[in-house]
Scaffold this active site. Structure first.
Site, PDB file in Angstrom:
ATOM      1  N   ASN A 171      -4.147   2.239 -13.403  1.00 30.70           N
ATOM      2  CA  ASN A 171      -3.281   1.315 -12.826  1.00 30.70           C
ATOM      3  C   ASN A 171      -1.930   2.046 -12.788  1.00 30.70           C
ATOM      4  OD1 ASN A 171      -2.243  -0.914 -11.582  1.00 30.70           O
ATOM      5  ND2 ASN A 171      -1.552  -1.380 -13.633  1.00 30.70           N
ATOM      6  N   HIS A 190       2.247   0.708 -12.925  1.00 27.52           N
ATOM      7  CA  HIS A 190       2.964  -0.411 -13.235  1.00 27.52           C
ATOM      8  C   HIS A 190       4.312   0.032 -13.246  1.00 27.52           C
ATOM      9  CE1 HIS A 190       3.565  -4.171 -15.108  1.00 27.52           C
ATOM     10  NE2 HIS A 190       4.776  -3.815 -15.841  1.00 27.52           N
ATOM     11  N   GLY A 220       0.599  -1.187   0.032  1.00 27.42           N
ATOM     12  CA  GLY A 220       0.080  -0.076  -0.157  1.00 27.42           C
ATOM     13  C   GLY A 220       0.789   1.200   0.126  1.00 27.42           C
ATOM     14  N   SER A 221       1.954   1.168  -0.492  1.00 26.87           N
ATOM     15  CA  SER A 221       2.792   2.492  -0.358  1.00 26.87           C
ATOM     16  C   SER A 221       2.334   3.364  -1.384  1.00 26.87           C
ATOM     17  CB  SER A 221       4.193   2.352  -0.711  1.00 26.87           C
ATOM     18  OG  SER A 221       4.569   1.671  -2.056  1.00 26.87           O
ATOM     19  N   ASN A 222       1.760   2.931  -2.781  1.00 20.74           N
ATOM     20  CA  ASN A 222       1.156   3.806  -3.483  1.00 20.74           C
ATOM     21  C   ASN A 222      -0.339   4.423  -2.925  1.00 20.74           C
ATOM     22  OD1 ASN A 222       2.315   4.390  -6.440  1.00 20.74           O
ATOM     23  ND2 ASN A 222       2.741   2.209  -6.020  1.00 20.74           N
ATOM     24  N   MET A 261      -3.339  -7.350  -6.953  1.00 19.15           N
ATOM     25  CA  MET A 261      -2.954  -8.483  -7.693  1.00 19.15           C
ATOM     26  C   MET A 261      -4.069  -9.610  -8.258  1.00 19.15           C
ATOM     27  SD  MET A 261       0.255  -7.775  -7.398  1.00 19.15           S
ATOM     28  CE  MET A 261       1.147  -9.276  -7.849  1.00 19.15           C
TER      29      MET A 261
HETATM   30  C1  GRF Z   1       4.128  -1.141  -7.134  1.00 19.13           C
HETATM   31  O1  GRF Z   1       5.362  -1.366  -7.782  1.00 19.13           O
HETATM   32  C2  GRF Z   1       3.108  -0.935  -8.391  1.00 19.13           C
HETATM   33  O2  GRF Z   1       3.568  -0.315  -9.416  1.00 19.13           O
HETATM   34  C3  GRF Z   1       2.782  -2.553  -8.649  1.00 19.13           C
HETATM   35  O3  GRF Z   1       2.691  -3.214  -7.717  1.00 19.13           O
HETATM   36  C4  GRF Z   1       3.473  -2.285  -6.601  1.00 19.13           C
HETATM   37  C5  GRF Z   1       2.591  -2.064  -5.631  1.00 19.13           C
HETATM   38  O4  GRF Z   1       3.263  -1.484  -4.332  1.00 19.13           O
HETATM   39  N1  GRF Z   1       1.452  -2.451  -9.530  1.00 19.13           N
HETATM   40  P1  GRF Z   1       2.166  -1.041  -3.257  1.00 19.13           P
HETATM   41  O5  GRF Z   1       1.368  -1.790  -2.714  1.00 19.13           O
HETATM   42  O6  GRF Z   1       1.657   0.274  -3.529  1.00 19.13           O
HETATM   43  O7  GRF Z   1       3.515  -0.586  -2.192  1.00 19.13           O
END
Ligand code: GRF
Length: 210
Positions: free
Chosen positions: A113, A115, A14-16, A96
């Site tokens: 999304n 990526h 969940g860092s994004n 995922m």
């Molecule tokens: C990120 O690298 C994103 O690009 C990919 O999965 C990863 C998720 O990281 N789709 P986080 O869960 O947001 O930390």
């Protein structure tokens, strides 16, 4: 301006999601996160949501196991949650699971999304391994609209990062992730400003009108 209502789908760290929360709190992103949905009960994304007073919901994929089309039935459940929270833009953030037409059609050009590669290079999984194996000198990250082909939708924004000869998967991932955290809020802000226009499978970014 009424803030754009976001729904975030996440499975893991969940860092994004955190970067989006931080951008909203710093007022660089005119949006509000209406709901976070996860297919994993232990997802850190749910913890982060809770910490910031954001509604987080775990939807158990097993609950649709007996359905004729379980993936679609699961997405139908997600759709109900998103609609109940008046979500206008759906963000996949480390989600995922493959999303089906149930969600894609309901949120056409309203689902993004992120990526960790410069698409169309290296779609799918083990992205940094693919990049290192190919010996590319530049990699990066891409925010794109979601369509049925995996990691194939129209590209909204990209940032490149150098790939160094001694990079490991972890080092390259970290370098890219830092840029993801800047890129995703930026793409969402462009959407909030109604500046993204999809024409002929390409995204045009409109000038800011005052
Ligand atoms: C990120 O690298 C994103 O690009 C990919 O999965 C990863 C998720 O990281 N789709 P986080 O869960 O947001 O930390």
């Amino acid at each position: 301006m009424i803030p754009l209502r976001l729904g975030v789908l996440a499975s893991g760290r969940g860092s994004n999601l955190q970067a989006l929360i931080d951008a909203i709190e710093a007022k660089t992103l005119d949006a509000t996160i209406a709901v976070v949905v996860s297919n994993k009960p232990e997802s850190m994304a749910l913890e982060r949501a809770q910490r910031h007073g954001i509604k987080g919901i775990f939807l158990d994929p097993k609950s649709v196991a007996g359905e004729a089309q379980p993936r679609k039935a699961y997405d139908q459940k997600i759709l109900e949650v998103l609609k109940a929270h008046d979500v206008q833009l759906v963000l996949l953030a480390g989600y995922m699971k493959i999303v089906t037409s149930v969600l894609i059609d309901a949120y056409q050009w309203h689902m993004m999304n992120i990526h960790p590669s410069l698409l169309p290079s290296f779609p799918g999984l083990n992205v940094q391994t693919q990049a290192l194996d190919a010996g590319v000198k530049i990699s990066g990250c891409t925010v794109h609209f979601v369509t049925e082909g995996i990691d194939e939708g129209p590209i909204i924004l990209q940032t490149g990062v150098p790939v160094n000869e001694d990079d490991t998967v972890d080092i390259l991932s970290a370098r890219i992730l830092e840029q993801e955290h800047v890129l995703y809020p930026h793409a969402v802000q462009l959407f909030a400003e109604r500046r993204l226009c999809v024409e002929d499978k390409k995204v045009r970014i409109l000038e800011l009108t005052s």
